[in-house]
Design a protein around this motif. Sequence first.
Motif: not given
Length: 381
Positions: A94-97, A130-131, A134-137, A172-173
Amino acid sequence: MTTLSAPRSDAEATTTVVVPLAGKAYDILIGPGLIARAGAEIAARFPGARASIVTDDTVAGHLAGALNASLEAAGLEPQTIVVPAGEKTKSFAVLETVVDGLIAQRRERGDLVVALGGGVIGDLAGFAASITRRGMRFVQIPTSLLAQVDSSVGGKTGINTPRGKNLVGTFHQPSLVLADTDALASLSPRHLRAGYAEVAKYGLIDDAPFFAWLERNHGEVLARGPALTHAVATSCRAKARVVVADEFETTGARALLNLGHTFGHALEASTGYGERLIHGEGVAIGMAQAFRFSASLGLCAPADAERVAAHLAAAGLPTRLADIPGDVADDETLIALMGQDKKVKRGRLTFILARGIGEAYVANDVPPDAVRAFLATERTL
């Protein structure tokens, strides 16, 4: 469909708790009507950003429409990714989705992932944010009591594996947390009680007066009365203090938030992360066990352990292995699952134990034989 309150003009309807992390401080807004106000709150803080909503197929039917309308009105160009509900959604598949969905929507690093749901969605969407690139808010909009007081605050994200809970993830805050108390109206009584376990945890860790307040007021909290906002805000302030002191769980202070979780996570894993035992119920049993284990080691008075179990039971929560429907895994299986806990260091078991109510501490290198002996006594309750 849940009816959400219209935006409040009265600022006193919302309580703000600040998480003052250096360079990445953020607000937790707590109160009614926040989903209806989400677009305005987000747009004011992140001008020019677009937003992708990540939610599950249960929450989507209650709240996604209202959130989408609010974000659309504020010019955030929302799109939605819907995943299945349930703990098993915290998986690689599901993470990949979710990640693929964000990329397909052409979201950029400056855009926002908006997690609308309980702890599962917050953990999953936060990890995806977070991934991806390479990192979104990301913004947390927790819709369960458990998520409002615990998992939405502090930046822990992740997924489960067959070998244990939350073993893959990142710190990841979030950039903002909107805890809409109106959203809790869609919760079943069981899930509201499960969230209450995490509220009680803050009193048991280091705030005996708050635990005593809960003993007097838990009925009003669970009835979603005026005491609810106070309980959520007090819990968030407690979580914020710990996160600021130990953001990456390196000094030991943040480990205290895992009171009851070493036992509880093992029980969750052994029951397959299903409806037999949901997270807050596992934590409730785990906290009762942590106090009984502490009493068996002579660390706290047996009366403290009895008081903890009595309060959790009064709130409608399980406190014993016998309260879990069906067969419970054998002791060696539970100990092996505890060995996968994130607090384990070089194979040595770590527990959060207590010298009394409000006096939790980190106990390193707990002998496995002591755990075996304790679990044997637990089978008799």
